[in-house]
Each structure stands twice: as C-alpha cells, then as structure tokens.
Write an enzyme that holds these catalytic residues in place. Structure first.
Site, PDB file in Angstrom:
ATOM      1  N   ASP A   8     -47.678 -90.385  -9.946  1.00 36.21           N
ATOM      2  CA  ASP A   8     -47.049 -91.346  -9.044  1.00 36.21           C
ATOM      3  C   ASP A   8     -47.712 -91.384  -7.670  1.00 36.21           C
ATOM      4  O   ASP A   8     -48.289 -90.387  -7.218  1.00 36.21           O
ATOM      5  CB  ASP A   8     -45.576 -90.982  -8.831  1.00 36.21           C
ATOM      6  CG  ASP A   8     -44.700 -91.295 -10.020  1.00 36.21           C
ATOM      7  OD1 ASP A   8     -45.239 -91.646 -11.093  1.00 36.21           O
ATOM      8  OD2 ASP A   8     -43.465 -91.200  -9.880  1.00 36.21           O
ATOM      9  N   HIS A  17     -47.788 -86.043  -9.206  1.00 37.16           N
ATOM     10  CA  HIS A  17     -48.121 -86.963  -8.111  1.00 37.16           C
ATOM     11  C   HIS A  17     -49.587 -86.809  -7.715  1.00 37.16           C
ATOM     12  O   HIS A  17     -50.086 -85.691  -7.591  1.00 37.16           O
ATOM     13  CB  HIS A  17     -47.231 -86.697  -6.902  1.00 37.16           C
ATOM     14  CG  HIS A  17     -45.792 -87.052  -7.123  1.00 37.16           C
ATOM     15  ND1 HIS A  17     -44.952 -86.290  -7.902  1.00 37.16           N
ATOM     16  CD2 HIS A  17     -45.061 -88.108  -6.683  1.00 37.16           C
ATOM     17  CE1 HIS A  17     -43.748 -86.848  -7.925  1.00 37.16           C
ATOM     18  NE2 HIS A  17     -43.799 -87.950  -7.198  1.00 37.16           N
TER      19      HIS A  17
END
Length: 213
Positions: free
Chosen positions: A22, A170
């Site tokens: 992400d 992430h």
C-alpha cells in the site's frame, strides 16, 4: 449489510498467497520490492495498491510495476477515511485514481483497498457499481506500517498465513526498510515451501471468497 465486503482470504486448494503493498509508488522502496519479486522468479507477482497523488509524482514507476507483470489496485487519491466523506468526495477519491491508473497503464483497476480498512455503505455501493473487489489482509497484527522490526513482521505474518491469504505490507510513506527485509525473508521462505505468489486478481480467479467482514 454492505454490498461489497473486505475479503481477507480466498478458499482454494492451491498453495497460493497474494502479497500486497500500500501507499506507493515510492522511488526508494518500490524498486526494492520489485527486485525481490524478480529474484523470486518470473511468475512471482504482487499487487500494489497505489495512491493517486503518488502515481502523479512517479508515473514512470507505476508503469514499471505494471510492465513487470504486477497488478495495480486503487487505494484512493489522498488516503482519506472514506466513511467521513460526502458522496461527491468519495466518488472523487475513487474515480479520479481509477482514471489516472487507466491513463498511465491502459488498464482499469479491478481491486481496491480502503485506507485504514475504513468504508461505509455509501462507499461500498459505489465500489460495487464500479466492479471492484475489496482486499483485506490476514496479517494485520504484523503492523508493518509502525516499523515494529523485521522479526515482528515476519513472525506475525507467518502465524496468520495459509493458502489463499492476502498479505498486507507498505512500500510508501515513511521508512519501509523493515518491510523490505521482512518481505525478502517471507518471499524466500514461501517459495521454498512451494507457494506461488500471485496477484489479488489471480487469487480471485483461482478461488472463491472464504472470509469476509
């Protein structure tokens, strides 16, 4: 009841998992993640849930991710809490990024992850009408976004994964060096254990939803 539910794990008989990343694309950490998957083999792929404003800053990096066979999913334009937005603001966040991705890589995104896993019936209705599957994750306790250390990320991910799992990491916002090293370890382990690393869309095709919220 939402018309679209977060799916954390898909029902499948095959040893497959979906690594997802992400908040990118990020010029420091996204290329490192790409290198890990390239070294794991031509068939090892991931899904990158990108933020629209990051794509605007690094369009060539988004193209590189796509050209290397990875999936790009929609993660909104500015990373807001969708449940706090008006209908117009929500549509702007989702559709603006959708069109941006389509413009950059020529493909409409099919998967979506709500920032903070936050959304409401209004957002769910719009996402459902636009054909999105909402990706959750089984390894929330890894909390890689808080930089808890490589060992913590690896151990909590190991504890939670099984065939059909969606894994959350992430590659954007902040120092993601812990994430990179944890992913390097996990990718090597899973490949050695006979897992295939697939995109979320590939996982959808291989299976049926098993766990929703």
């Amino acid at each position: 009841m939402f018309s679209t539910a977060l799916i954390h794990k898909f029902d499948t008989e095959e040893k497959v998992v979906a690594f997802t990343f992400d908040d990118g694309p990020n010029p420091v950490y996204t290329p490192q993640i790409l290198d890990i998957f390239r070294e794991a083999g031509a068939k090892a792929k991931a899904t990158f849930f990108m933020i629209g404003r990051q794509i605007e800053q690094h369009p060539e990096l988004a193209r590189t991710v796509h050209n290397q066979g990875h999936e790009i999913g929609n993660h909104t334009y500015t990373h807001p809490y969708l449940s706090k937005l008006s209908a117009e603001e929500c549509a702007e966040e989702i559709i603006r990024t959708e069109r941006l991705i389509q413009e950059i890589i020529g493909v409409k995104p099919l998967t979506f992850r709500p920032p903070y896993f936050d959304y409401n019936e209004q957002a769910a209705g719009l996402l459902g009408s636009r054909g999105y599957t909402l990706a959750g994750a089984v390894n929330g306790e890894a909390m890689d976004w808080e930089q808890p250390g490589v060992d913590h990320i690896v151990e909590k991910t190991r504890d939670s994964l099984s065939p059909g799992s969606v894994l959350l990491f992430h590659d954007g916002f902040g120092n993601r060096s812990h994430t990179v090293e944890a992913v390097r370890i996990l990718v090597a382990e899973l490949v050695a254990e006979g897992y295939r690393l697939v995109t979320v869309s590939e996982l959808i095709k291989l299976s049926s939803p098993a766990k929703e919220v």
